[in-house]
Design a protein around this motif. Sequence first.
Motif, PDB file in Angstrom:
ATOM      1  N   ASP A   1      41.846  11.265 -10.069  1.00  0.00           N
ATOM      2  CA  ASP A   1      42.692  11.521  -8.868  1.00  0.00           C
ATOM      3  C   ASP A   1      41.756   9.938  -7.956  1.00  0.00           C
ATOM      4  N   HIS A   2      40.751  10.345  -7.736  1.00  0.00           N
ATOM      5  CA  HIS A   2      39.718   9.218  -7.278  1.00  0.00           C
ATOM      6  C   HIS A   2      40.015   7.744  -7.290  1.00  0.00           C
ATOM      7  N   LYS A   3      40.040   7.278  -8.432  1.00  0.00           N
ATOM      8  CA  LYS A   3      40.800   5.872  -8.809  1.00  0.00           C
ATOM      9  C   LYS A   3      41.922   6.147  -8.160  1.00  0.00           C
ATOM     10  N   LYS A   4      42.546   6.490  -8.817  1.00  0.00           N
ATOM     11  CA  LYS A   4      44.234   6.467  -7.879  1.00  0.00           C
ATOM     12  C   LYS A   4      44.306   6.368  -6.441  1.00  0.00           C
ATOM     13  N   GLU A   5      43.713   7.439  -6.071  1.00  0.00           N
ATOM     14  CA  GLU A   5      43.767   6.526  -4.654  1.00  0.00           C
ATOM     15  C   GLU A   5      43.135   5.628  -4.456  1.00  0.00           C
ATOM     16  N   ILE A   6      42.134   4.979  -4.565  1.00  0.00           N
ATOM     17  CA  ILE A   6      41.140   3.927  -4.225  1.00  0.00           C
ATOM     18  C   ILE A   6      42.746   2.554  -4.973  1.00  0.00           C
ATOM     19  N   ILE A   7      42.420   3.364  -5.825  1.00  0.00           N
ATOM     20  CA  ILE A   7      43.636   2.365  -6.165  1.00  0.00           C
ATOM     21  C   ILE A   7      45.752   2.024  -5.591  1.00  0.00           C
ATOM     22  N   ALA A   8      45.609   3.386  -4.818  1.00  0.00           N
ATOM     23  CA  ALA A   8      46.590   3.295  -3.942  1.00  0.00           C
ATOM     24  C   ALA A   8      46.061   2.434  -2.448  1.00  0.00           C
ATOM     25  N   GLN A   9      45.140   2.728  -2.017  1.00  0.00           N
ATOM     26  CA  GLN A   9      44.922   1.806  -0.857  1.00  0.00           C
ATOM     27  C   GLN A   9      44.775   0.421  -0.939  1.00  0.00           C
ATOM     28  N   TRP A  10      44.179   0.124  -2.280  1.00  0.00           N
ATOM     29  CA  TRP A  10      44.340  -1.537  -1.947  1.00  0.00           C
ATOM     30  C   TRP A  10      45.339  -1.984  -2.618  1.00  0.00           C
ATOM     31  N   MET A  11      46.618  -1.362  -3.261  1.00  0.00           N
ATOM     32  CA  MET A  11      47.203  -1.826  -3.022  1.00  0.00           C
ATOM     33  C   MET A  11      48.484  -2.407  -2.305  1.00  0.00           C
ATOM     34  N   LYS A  12      48.054  -1.231  -0.959  1.00  0.00           N
ATOM     35  CA  LYS A  12      48.668  -1.506  -0.222  1.00  0.00           C
ATOM     36  C   LYS A  12      48.199  -2.488   0.753  1.00  0.00           C
ATOM     37  N   ARG A  13      46.862  -2.763   1.168  1.00  0.00           N
ATOM     38  CA  ARG A  13      45.974  -3.697   1.427  1.00  0.00           C
ATOM     39  C   ARG A  13      47.225  -5.121   1.323  1.00  0.00           C
ATOM     40  N   THR A  14      46.871  -5.775  -0.167  1.00  0.00           N
ATOM     41  CA  THR A  14      46.899  -6.754  -1.392  1.00  0.00           C
ATOM     42  C   THR A  14      48.804  -7.476  -0.855  1.00  0.00           C
ATOM     43  N   SER A  15      49.767  -5.905  -1.089  1.00  0.00           N
ATOM     44  CA  SER A  15      51.181  -6.462  -0.820  1.00  0.00           C
ATOM     45  C   SER A  15      50.989  -7.596  -1.920  1.00  0.00           C
ATOM     46  N   ALA A  16      50.956  -7.022  -2.458  1.00  0.00           N
ATOM     47  CA  ALA A  16      51.190  -8.462  -4.151  1.00  0.00           C
ATOM     48  C   ALA A  16      52.995  -7.970  -4.737  1.00  0.00           C
ATOM     49  N   SER A  17      52.913  -9.016  -5.078  1.00  0.00           N
ATOM     50  CA  SER A  17      54.625  -9.033  -5.408  1.00  0.00           C
ATOM     51  C   SER A  17      54.790  -9.134  -6.948  1.00  0.00           C
ATOM     52  N   SER A  18      53.846  -9.165  -7.534  1.00  0.00           N
ATOM     53  CA  SER A  18      54.150  -8.736  -9.201  1.00  0.00           C
ATOM     54  C   SER A  18      52.687  -8.282  -9.780  1.00  0.00           C
ATOM     55  N   VAL A  19      53.055  -7.127 -10.841  1.00  0.00           N
ATOM     56  CA  VAL A  19      51.704  -6.400 -11.096  1.00  0.00           C
ATOM     57  C   VAL A  19      51.494  -6.815 -13.191  1.00  0.00           C
ATOM     58  N   TRP A  20      51.264  -6.420 -13.263  1.00  0.00           N
ATOM     59  CA  TRP A  20      50.161  -6.568 -14.579  1.00  0.00           C
ATOM     60  C   TRP A  20      49.542  -5.429 -15.237  1.00  0.00           C
ATOM     61  N   ASP A  21      49.603  -4.981 -15.936  1.00  0.00           N
ATOM     62  CA  ASP A  21      48.810  -3.617 -16.464  1.00  0.00           C
ATOM     63  C   ASP A  21      48.293  -3.791 -17.882  1.00  0.00           C
ATOM     64  N   LEU A  22      46.562  -4.472 -17.924  1.00  0.00           N
ATOM     65  CA  LEU A  22      46.392  -4.718 -18.753  1.00  0.00           C
ATOM     66  C   LEU A  22      46.032  -3.122 -19.711  1.00  0.00           C
ATOM     67  N   GLY A  23      46.369  -3.335 -19.945  1.00  0.00           N
ATOM     68  CA  GLY A  23      45.825  -1.731 -21.644  1.00  0.00           C
ATOM     69  C   GLY A  23      46.116  -0.414 -20.228  1.00  0.00           C
ATOM     70  N   ALA A  24      47.420  -0.117 -20.494  1.00  0.00           N
ATOM     71  CA  ALA A  24      47.851   0.349 -19.567  1.00  0.00           C
ATOM     72  C   ALA A  24      48.678   2.040 -19.765  1.00  0.00           C
ATOM     73  N   ASN A  25      47.791   2.165 -21.383  1.00  0.00           N
ATOM     74  CA  ASN A  25      48.228   2.735 -21.960  1.00  0.00           C
ATOM     75  C   ASN A  25      49.599   3.733 -21.690  1.00  0.00           C
ATOM     76  N   ASN A  26      49.756   5.251 -20.817  1.00  0.00           N
ATOM     77  CA  ASN A  26      51.355   5.142 -20.253  1.00  0.00           C
ATOM     78  C   ASN A  26      51.517   5.223 -19.368  1.00  0.00           C
ATOM     79  N   GLY A  27      51.570   4.454 -18.427  1.00  0.00           N
ATOM     80  CA  GLY A  27      51.826   3.923 -17.002  1.00  0.00           C
ATOM     81  C   GLY A  27      51.310   4.886 -15.947  1.00  0.00           C
ATOM     82  N   GLU A  28      50.010   5.564 -16.555  1.00  0.00           N
ATOM     83  CA  GLU A  28      49.746   6.054 -15.325  1.00  0.00           C
ATOM     84  C   GLU A  28      49.182   6.028 -14.096  1.00  0.00           C
TER      85      GLU A  28
END
Lengths: 58, 465
Positions: free
Chosen positions: B274-301
């Motif tokens: 949950d902590h990892k998810k929280e950090i990533i969510a925060q950074w996503m909002k901060r960076t406002s990227a227009s495309s994402v590649w998740d490398l080694g995404a497993n089932n996309g969590e």
Amino acid sequence: MHYSEIPKTLVYLDPGSGSIILQLILAAILGIGVFVRVQWSRIKSLFGRKDNNDDDKE
Amino acid sequence: MMIKNRELLGGSFRDPSGFLFTYEGVLYRQVNQIYKQDYDLLFASGLYEKLAEKRLLVSHTEADVEAADPETVYKVIQPKRLPFISHPYEWCFSQIKDAALTTLRIQKIALRHGMSLKDASAYNIQFHQGKPLLVDTLSFETHRDGEPWTAYRQFCQHFLAPLALMAKRDVRLSQLLRVYIDGIPLDLASRLLPPSSRLNLGLLTHIHLHARAHIRYAGKDVKSAHKNRRMSRESLLALIEHLEGTVKKLEWNPAGTEWAEYYSITNYSNAAFDHKKEIIAQWMKRTSASSVWDLGANNGEFSRIASQLEIPTIAFDIDPAAVEKNYRKIKQNKETNLLPLLLDLTNPSPALGWDNQERTSLLERGPAEMVFSLALIHHLAISNNVPLERIAKFMSRVTSKWLIIEFVPKSDSQVKKLLANRQDIFDHYDQHEFERSFNLFFTIQEKSAIRESDRTVYLMKNESA
């Protein structure tokens, strides 16, 4: 009109002679199935049942 | 004669009906004079409208730009551009199956409108907003009553053969599509399939007998020898439906592969996750990227953190089971911004085909504005022996702006597992060396230790792009 009289359209793929033969053989076999199905749906329509569950049909 | 400043697309040359080109960064399709009749019928028959309504064919507008080849042009159209083009060898089982069924569905609709698919290439299908979409507007021809389906063989090679091999032999055989650019040769598929596949009437007919017919009639002029035999429209429809039934019956369920149950066996505690998810969510909002590649995404969590912000996101994974599970979840929840794809990062999709330009490599299809590399680095550095500096360099090529990367130290139980039976030749694999290597290409914006774990996650900015 026989199909060979219709103007040719652009065919760029090689359909493969084996694929043509196989389809013509299958057409004969599948044709029997088509005939049975058409007759069956006629019989069903006699009793007022509609056989249309394909949403792609108009 | 070609006009200057028009760039022709490397994969668009087989069909003389037209071709794709770019001009000032915009994608156009030239429709040639030779295809005029068929092109006009696509609209006059109502087929275009029907397919557009069902979101089965890419939409386009007529464009007011000079053609790439004015001598042959009928019209120039501007198709809606998709954010990413994927290749069939990057699809999981159900993606290939859905692409196959969509092709057949389109063919059935086309036949009802007096037209027919003149090709059935898997490369003509793309996944857009979670669903398969035909992207070649010039794939239709006037249906000539009595004629067999020209694209029958191509359909079997591009779709049925890989699906049968994946379902009946081994799911990894989809990778044969990477070797055989026009689909898996039917004689090869026939040899590789188990003998029991002959008991399946569909596979017996469309693969085994089809392969034998090819060998037997190779090079023979069967058209004039059988000119009195016809294939009625009803028989053709019955053939399409038979193919449909054969494809539908093929099943593959993800189980027993390396990563299928990853999250239930991982060493992560719920708090860390949950902590990892929280950090990533925060950074996503901060960076406002227009495309994402998740490398080694497993089932996309974690990919879903991005896709739920409506950012087009691709979830790459090496495991067919993980990609399959992700795709099924997308279908079930009708998710629209996530595309799961199969990819071995240690050997990413190369440029393939004629002139090495028909199918673009992974790197040519990037970079993304944001790349996730979560719980991945130890697989690259230790399982595949890639030095940290080279990993950093690769990451700087796949992202134009941002990188969220997790460092997994040797003390982590997952790394211990990787080193359990081999000599530890990785003296430089530590957090200090990791930061030094990535500082050559990136600046570290933030770093955060993940609760209840030895791992650290970093937000980095690409300075080399």
